[in-house]
Design a protein around this motif. Structure first.
Motif, PDB file in Angstrom:
ATOM      1  N   ALA B 135      51.442  -7.076 -27.229  1.00 47.51           N
ATOM      2  CA  ALA B 135      51.556  -5.836 -27.987  1.00 47.51           C
ATOM      3  C   ALA B 135      52.262  -4.800 -27.128  1.00 47.51           C
ATOM      4  O   ALA B 135      52.149  -4.809 -25.898  1.00 47.51           O
ATOM      5  N   GLY B 136      53.007  -3.969 -27.774  1.00 38.29           N
ATOM      6  CA  GLY B 136      53.742  -2.932 -27.062  1.00 38.29           C
ATOM      7  C   GLY B 136      53.434  -1.573 -27.633  1.00 38.29           C
ATOM      8  O   GLY B 136      53.013  -1.437 -28.779  1.00 38.29           O
ATOM      9  N   ARG B 137      53.588  -0.595 -26.800  1.00 36.24           N
ATOM     10  CA  ARG B 137      53.358   0.786 -27.232  1.00 36.24           C
ATOM     11  C   ARG B 137      54.349   1.670 -26.510  1.00 36.24           C
ATOM     12  O   ARG B 137      54.534   1.537 -25.306  1.00 36.24           O
ATOM     13  N   TRP B 138      55.001   2.537 -27.271  1.00 38.10           N
ATOM     14  CA  TRP B 138      55.896   3.498 -26.665  1.00 38.10           C
ATOM     15  C   TRP B 138      56.019   4.669 -27.612  1.00 38.10           C
ATOM     16  O   TRP B 138      55.648   4.581 -28.777  1.00 38.10           O
ATOM     17  N   ASP B 139      56.544   5.755 -27.082  1.00 39.14           N
ATOM     18  CA  ASP B 139      56.661   6.940 -27.924  1.00 39.14           C
ATOM     19  C   ASP B 139      57.871   6.812 -28.832  1.00 39.14           C
ATOM     20  O   ASP B 139      58.648   5.865 -28.748  1.00 39.14           O
ATOM     21  N   THR B 140      58.018   7.778 -29.712  1.00 40.66           N
ATOM     22  CA  THR B 140      59.074   7.694 -30.719  1.00 40.66           C
ATOM     23  C   THR B 140      60.324   8.431 -30.288  1.00 40.66           C
ATOM     24  O   THR B 140      61.185   8.729 -31.104  1.00 40.66           O
ATOM     25  N   VAL B 141      60.396   8.748 -29.011  1.00 38.10           N
ATOM     26  CA  VAL B 141      61.588   9.427 -28.504  1.00 38.10           C
ATOM     27  C   VAL B 141      62.334   8.459 -27.611  1.00 38.10           C
ATOM     28  O   VAL B 141      61.768   7.915 -26.662  1.00 38.10           O
ATOM     29  N   ALA B 142      63.590   8.200 -27.955  1.00 39.60           N
ATOM     30  CA  ALA B 142      64.377   7.279 -27.159  1.00 39.60           C
ATOM     31  C   ALA B 142      64.692   7.923 -25.819  1.00 39.60           C
ATOM     32  O   ALA B 142      65.141   9.073 -25.752  1.00 39.60           O
ATOM     33  N   GLY B 143      64.422   7.207 -24.767  1.00 37.75           N
ATOM     34  CA  GLY B 143      64.730   7.725 -23.439  1.00 37.75           C
ATOM     35  C   GLY B 143      65.721   6.826 -22.747  1.00 37.75           C
ATOM     36  O   GLY B 143      66.509   6.130 -23.388  1.00 37.75           O
ATOM     37  N   GLU B 144      65.651   6.801 -21.441  1.00 37.16           N
ATOM     38  CA  GLU B 144      66.537   5.929 -20.684  1.00 37.16           C
ATOM     39  C   GLU B 144      65.975   4.516 -20.755  1.00 37.16           C
ATOM     40  O   GLU B 144      64.920   4.219 -20.194  1.00 37.16           O
ATOM     41  N   ALA B 145      66.681   3.666 -21.482  1.00 34.60           N
ATOM     42  CA  ALA B 145      66.145   2.339 -21.767  1.00 34.60           C
ATOM     43  C   ALA B 145      66.036   1.521 -20.495  1.00 34.60           C
ATOM     44  O   ALA B 145      66.870   1.611 -19.599  1.00 34.60           O
ATOM     45  N   ARG B 146      64.980   0.742 -20.421  1.00 36.18           N
ATOM     46  CA  ARG B 146      64.782  -0.144 -19.281  1.00 36.18           C
ATOM     47  C   ARG B 146      64.648  -1.573 -19.790  1.00 36.18           C
ATOM     48  O   ARG B 146      64.376  -1.815 -20.967  1.00 36.18           O
ATOM     49  N   THR B 147      64.847  -2.500 -18.914  1.00 34.72           N
ATOM     50  CA  THR B 147      64.708  -3.901 -19.312  1.00 34.72           C
ATOM     51  C   THR B 147      63.658  -4.615 -18.486  1.00 34.72           C
ATOM     52  O   THR B 147      63.436  -5.796 -18.670  1.00 34.72           O
ATOM     53  N   SER B 148      63.011  -3.909 -17.589  1.00 37.68           N
ATOM     54  CA  SER B 148      62.004  -4.559 -16.751  1.00 37.68           C
ATOM     55  C   SER B 148      60.726  -3.734 -16.808  1.00 37.68           C
ATOM     56  O   SER B 148      60.756  -2.519 -16.612  1.00 37.68           O
ATOM     57  N   PHE B 149      59.623  -4.404 -17.084  1.00 40.08           N
ATOM     58  CA  PHE B 149      58.375  -3.676 -17.284  1.00 40.08           C
ATOM     59  C   PHE B 149      57.227  -4.378 -16.579  1.00 40.08           C
ATOM     60  O   PHE B 149      57.263  -5.596 -16.361  1.00 40.08           O
ATOM     61  N   GLU B 150      56.231  -3.582 -16.263  1.00 38.30           N
ATOM     62  CA  GLU B 150      54.984  -4.124 -15.730  1.00 38.30           C
ATOM     63  C   GLU B 150      53.984  -4.204 -16.883  1.00 38.30           C
ATOM     64  O   GLU B 150      53.676  -3.194 -17.507  1.00 38.30           O
ATOM     65  N   GLY B 151      53.492  -5.380 -17.171  1.00 43.13           N
ATOM     66  CA  GLY B 151      52.496  -5.510 -18.234  1.00 43.13           C
ATOM     67  C   GLY B 151      51.146  -4.998 -17.778  1.00 43.13           C
ATOM     68  O   GLY B 151      50.823  -5.027 -16.587  1.00 43.13           O
ATOM     69  N   LEU B 152      50.365  -4.482 -18.734  1.00 45.17           N
ATOM     70  CA  LEU B 152      49.027  -3.986 -18.405  1.00 45.17           C
ATOM     71  C   LEU B 152      48.038  -5.145 -18.421  1.00 45.17           C
ATOM     72  O   LEU B 152      48.187  -6.094 -19.185  1.00 45.17           O
ATOM     73  N   ASP B 153      47.043  -5.047 -17.569  1.00 42.31           N
ATOM     74  CA  ASP B 153      46.022  -6.095 -17.547  1.00 42.31           C
ATOM     75  C   ASP B 153      45.121  -6.019 -18.762  1.00 42.31           C
ATOM     76  O   ASP B 153      44.636  -7.019 -19.270  1.00 42.31           O
ATOM     77  N   THR B 154      44.868  -4.790 -19.217  1.00 37.56           N
ATOM     78  CA  THR B 154      44.004  -4.618 -20.382  1.00 37.56           C
ATOM     79  C   THR B 154      44.713  -3.698 -21.363  1.00 37.56           C
ATOM     80  O   THR B 154      45.603  -2.945 -20.985  1.00 37.56           O
ATOM     81  N   ALA B 155      44.271  -3.786 -22.594  1.00 40.23           N
ATOM     82  CA  ALA B 155      44.884  -2.950 -23.622  1.00 40.23           C
ATOM     83  C   ALA B 155      44.655  -1.481 -23.284  1.00 40.23           C
ATOM     84  O   ALA B 155      43.577  -1.108 -22.830  1.00 40.23           O
TER      85      ALA B 155
END
Ligand SMILES: [Zn+2]
Lengths: 212, 818
Positions: B135-155
């Protein structure tokens, strides 16, 4: 008698100064350009036959490539969602032990289309070059290509039937992929290519040899 | 035959030019095909999505084609799973929708959704069947797009589709809070808490909270939060209190909040999460509302002379019933007064200036000056009882009127000293004594005296000579009247009349004239007036007598009230009643009653004497005319006498009636006195003392005193148990069980995949065996048995096959059991 004509002493209609109407079969003098009976154009040989063969052949090859790269079937079930290409489907069938069906799919969808491409290319090339096979064998190849062309559509039929039947909303659904239309086009183009080939060209080398 | 061999005759026609030259138009076909394919390929390439990498601590069930979901919609799929170069992380490479990719900026969060079981419900159950998803969560404002992320251990706290306001709560103890614990407002859940985290400095615990959007406006800068987890048992000035909140908050902990004071700024306006303190309980939280933490507290001291046992640090300081501060310290100091030195206990108070009317923002010096003004105007400190049972004390600031002048002793170091006034401490014994003292103070003797006075007055009235004489005098009047009527002169008058009939006729006119004169003289009128005066007097007595029953009623009511122990009121009322009665008896109208009656009678006598002696008879004798006139006049007068008599009788009757009521009054008063006597004051005292002793014993009983401690200890144990439940991994166990179930389901699925093969093999086996059996050729018993066995096996295999198919078709049947 038949044996002698069979080998080399065959006289073509063109050599005899005759031309047959391709539509009604009425034989004319070669000078005639239009059939007196039915008004069709008279050609001793199909005009631009080889050009058409090569053009359709090329279109077929072009469409055959994505037909094998892109997925043929989009299968989505409650549990998973999968896309399978033709060759992927074959391997999947082998994996599940359905060797017979795998063979059918492989032959109908891979072997026959490729074979047709090679045969047509060979026939078209052999018109002007020295051919390993005899003229009779090549003619038989042409007949084979014409006959087998329609059966190449078996894949498309399977996809069409599956896509129509398996539409169970979220539980399971099968949809044709991009490859399906490409494959269909490839088959059609190949058939056009084969039809564009004038088999009389096979025999013209005798005439050319005779002319020499 | 030759015809047949002859070709058709020459007929040359021009061929229509194709106009395309040497190159056929057919070459357009592959060119178009190529163009279409290339453009389609390019389009597909464009649409294939943006590759991103998400690093997770562990794989947690993700695999190729694991979907990535945003607001429960697939927006991409995992393409491959690899390890990071240092093997620290699992890196999932995925392609996400092109339209979504621009929003995947720094704030984007990804986590793996697994089935989770908590007290508040089960979540992610769908992943048991369909496998986990990211599952992903982000705000509705486009920012500087990234392609690498750290996943969270818990929701994270917010899964993405909730809207609301985030706050930060700070507490000393995270033991009673677990992730997902509810945020309650008036008992309803309006939000929840995130994982508690240790303060970076280790000073406390911070926990992020989330309040749903529709309730966000409830949280303002004036909102206070308090811990509702578990039980709380309190004994204080407010009495006993046991609070148990919702079961969920019992186990998971919970924070409640309320906004009592309006005027706060909604925290949703704040760009950063607003930080709130969490109070231990609702009372603290509410009281804290009145403390403006920015305002400095006024620190003052008090030197109490009395025993301050019961006053502790934290005891309240009240002003007109409102808590304005608390006792911050109690210590002993040496006070030098002249040559003598004595040890006194100094109580130090911290006062909130805002709550004793000092405007916000006033400097400490000014505040102290204002306080000094209050003291100069009579403000004093005193000890008051906080709780009568526990004997706890509080400090009260009171405005004492007409007190000796005192001032805020600002010379005292380090704190100014507020002067004291007499304490209002009432412990259990004091209170009981107070009751007795009040009973003692009842003016029962006054009441008796008043009753006696009343009866004496009534007695005196009844025994008054003039009142007793009135009937006799009336009898005298009547006797005189009778004498007059029976007098010879009057008896002889008819003869005289007979002898002078003519003259009577002659004198009729004169007589009429005389009568007119008499009428004009208004003798009869005077008499009537006199009588009516007497009547009035009687009526007055009558009305007075009419009031007597009312008085008696009042006394009766008093008696009832006396029974109801409202002795003071009773005495007041009785006194009032008695004074009313006294006033009544002493009133002039009553006092004047006998005199008035006598006077009336005297007047009547006077009239009669006048009639007797006024020469009327003589005139009658001497002049027939006059006699006649007098006779008429007297006759007319005599006609009035019965009325007089009647009225006199009436008067007597009324007096009699008044006198009849007197015994009732007496009886009522006696009754009253009897009841007053009957008030079992001694017994009351005894009972009160007994009760108080019981209460005292109860309070002093060790068990009672230990009760709160015991209850609290039990509750603490329960809370400890609950926190063990929390910490002991019951929920994790359930989760582990679910994970195991998930694995089992997978295993089952794999097994199910194998089933068709198994069943086909079985079928083949059966066929083989059948074939073997056929070799025997006989339809013997062996063959039949074998066939039956084989059929059974075939049926079983079919059943397994159909089950496997059913499971494949409808995997949820494993769960639903159908
Ligand atoms: Zn024709």
């Amino acid at each position: 008698m038949a044996g002698a004509g069979y080998i080399s002493g065959l006289t073509t209609a063109r050599a005899a100064g005759l031309v047959a109407c391709e539509r009604c079969g009425q034989v004319h003098q070669r000078q005639n350009e239009v059939c007196r009976r039915c008004g069709a154009q008279l050609h001793s040989r199909k005009p631009d036959s080889l050009q058409k063969v090569w053009a359709w052949w090329l279109a077929g090859v072009i469409t055959f490539i994505p037909a094998n790269i892109y997925p043929m079937l989009l299968t989505s079930t409650l549990v998973e969602r999968s896309e399978s290409t033709i060759i992927g489907g074959v391997f999947e069938l082998i994996h599940y032990g359905s060797y017979g069906i795998a063979a059918i799919v492989f032959i109908a969808s891979i072997v026959i289309p490729l074979l047709k491409f090679f045969i047509i290319a060979y026939l078209a090339l052999s018109v002007h070059r020295h051919a390993l096979l005899s003229q009779h064998r090549r003619h038989q190849l042409f007949v084979f290509v014409e006959f087998i062309g329609r059966w190449s559509m078996i894949d498309i039929f399977v996809v069409a039937v599956l896509a129509a039947l398996v539409q169970l909303d979220t539980v399971a659904a099968i949809n044709p992929g991009i490859a399906a239309i490409n494959f269909a086009l490839a088959v059609v183009f190949t058939m056009f290519s084969a039809q564009s080939f004038d088999p009389r060209l096979i025999w013209d080398e005798n005439e050319a040899a005779a002319d020499d | 035959m030759t015809d047949n061999n002859t070709p058709a005759s020459l007929d040359v026609r021009r061929r229509k030019s194709s106009g395309f030259g040497a190159v056929s138009w057919i070459w357009l076909v592959p060119i178009i095909a190529l163009g279409v394919i290339l453009s389609a390929t390019y389009q597909t390439y464009q649409d294939r999505g943006v590759a991103i990498e998400i690093a997770f601590g562990n794989g947690a069930g993700i695999s190729k084609d694991t979907p990535i979901r945003y607001r429960d919609i697939d927006i991409g799929y995992v393409e491959k799973i690899t390890f990071s170069s240092d093997l620290e992380n699992v890196v999932a490479t995925a392609r996400v929708d092109q339209n979504i990719a621009p929003f995947l900026d720094e704030g984007a969060q990804f986590w793996v959704v697994e089935p989770d079981v908590s007290l508040r419900g089960v979540s992610g159950l769908d992943t048991v069947l369909a496998g986990v998803y990211i599952a992903g969560r982000w705000d509705t404002v486009a920012g500087e797009a990234r392609t690498s992320f750290e996943g969270l251990d818990t929701a994270p706290l917010l899964a993405g589709n909730e809207r609301g306001v985030e706050i930060v709560l700070r507490t000393d103890d995270g033991r009673s809070i677990a992730k997902g614990a509810p945020l309650l407002h008036k008992g309803l859940q309006v939000g929840f808490l995130d994982e508690p985290q240790l303060d970076p400095l280790g000073l406390g615990v911070t926990v992020a909270g989330f309040v749903e959007a529709e309730y966000a406006d409830l949280v303002t800068t004036n909102t206070r939060f308090w811990d509702t987890s578990g039980f709380s048992f309190t004994v204080g000035a407010n009495g006993l209190g046991l609070n148990v909140d919702s079961i969920a908050s019992l186990i998971e902990g919970g924070i409640a909040f309320d906004t009592v004071v309006s005027g706060g700024i909604p925290v949703s306006m704040s760009p950063d999460p607003f930080v709130f303190e969490v109070y231990d309980n609702e009372t603290d939280a509410r009281e804290s509302l009145f403390e403006n933490e920015d305002q400095t507290l006024l620190t003052v001291g008090i030197l109490f002379d009395e025993n301050i046992n019961g006053l502790t640090v934290g005891s309240g300081v009240k002003y007109q019933g409102v808590r304005v501060g608390e006792v911050s310290a109690i210590n002993a100091i040496v006070v030098e007064e002249g040559n003598s030195r004595s040890i006194k206990l100094r109580t130090i108070l911290e006062l909130s200036p805002g709550r004793i009317g000092i405007a916000e923002g006033t400097s400490e010096e000014d505040s102290m000056f204002i306080l000094a003004g209050f003291v100069a105007n009579g403000m004093r400190a005193r000890l008051v009882t906080g709780n009568i049972l526990t004997g706890s004390l509080e400090v009260e600031l009171v405005d004492v009127e007409n007190t000796e002048f005192a001032f805020l002793d600002t010379d005292q170091d380090p704190f100014p000293i507020i002067p004291t006034t007499a304490s209002d401490v009432s412990d259990v014994a004091d209170t009981a004594e107070g009751v007795l003292a009040r009973i003692n103070e009842l003016p029962i003797e006054d009441l008796m005296q008043g009753a006696i006075d009343l009866m004496a007055s009534i007695n005196a009235l009844a025994q008054d000579d003039s009142l007793q004489a009135a009937p006799e005098q009336l009898l005298g009047v009547l006797a005189e009247a009778r004498t007059f009527i029976a007098s010879e002169d009057l008896q002889n008058t008819p003869d005289a009349i007979q002898t002078t009939l003519d003259q009577i006729d002659l004198m009729t006119a004169q007589l009429t004239e005389l009568l007119t004169g008499i009428e004009e003289a208004n003798v009869v009128g005077n008499l009537s007036t006199t009588l009516s005066s007497a009547d009035d007097a009687v009526k007055t007595i009558n009305s007075v007598a009419g009031e007597v029953p009312a008085v008696l009623e009042q006394i009766a009511a008093l008696t009832e009230k006396a029974n109801a122990l409202q002795l003071e009121v009773l005495i007041n009322q009785a006194t009032t009643a008695l004074s009313e009665i006294e006033a009544l008896i002493a009133s002039e109208s009553i006092a004047a009653l006998p005199d008035g009656a006598n006077e009336t009678i005297a007047q009547i006598q006077g009239i009669l004497s006048e009639i007797q002696t006024g020469g009327a008879v003589a005139n009658l004798n001497t002049t027939l005319e006059s006699a006649n006139a007098a006779a008429e006049s007297v006759a007319a007068s005599v006609e009035g006498l019965p009325a007089i008599t009647a009225r006199a009788n009436e008067l007597l009757d009324q007096l009699q009636a008044a006198a009849d009521d007197l015994p009732q009054i007496t009886a009522g008063i006696e009754d009253l006195v009897a009841k007053a006597n009957a008030v079992e004051i001694d017994a009351l005292m005894a009972q009160a003392e007994e009760t108080l002793e019981s209460i005292d014993m109860l309070v002093r009983n060790d068990a009672t005193q230990a009760l709160p401690g015991n209850v609290n200890a039990s509750l603490a144990e329960l809370e400890a148990l609950l926190s063990e439940v929390r910490a002991g991994g019951a929920i994790e166990n359930v989760n582990a069980t679910l994970a195991a179930a998930s694995e089992a389901a997978q295993a089952l699925e794999e097994a199910a995949e194998g089933l068709p093969a198994l069943s086909s093999q079985t079928g083949q086996l059966i066929a083989n065996i059948n074939a073997v059996a056929n070799v025997y050729g006989e339809r013997g018993r062996f063959t039949a048995d074998t066939n039956a066995t084989l059929r059974d096996i075939q049926e079983a295999a079919d059943a397994i096959t159909s089950l496997a198919r059913a499971i494949q078709r409808n995997p949820s049947s494993i769960l639903t059991g159908r």
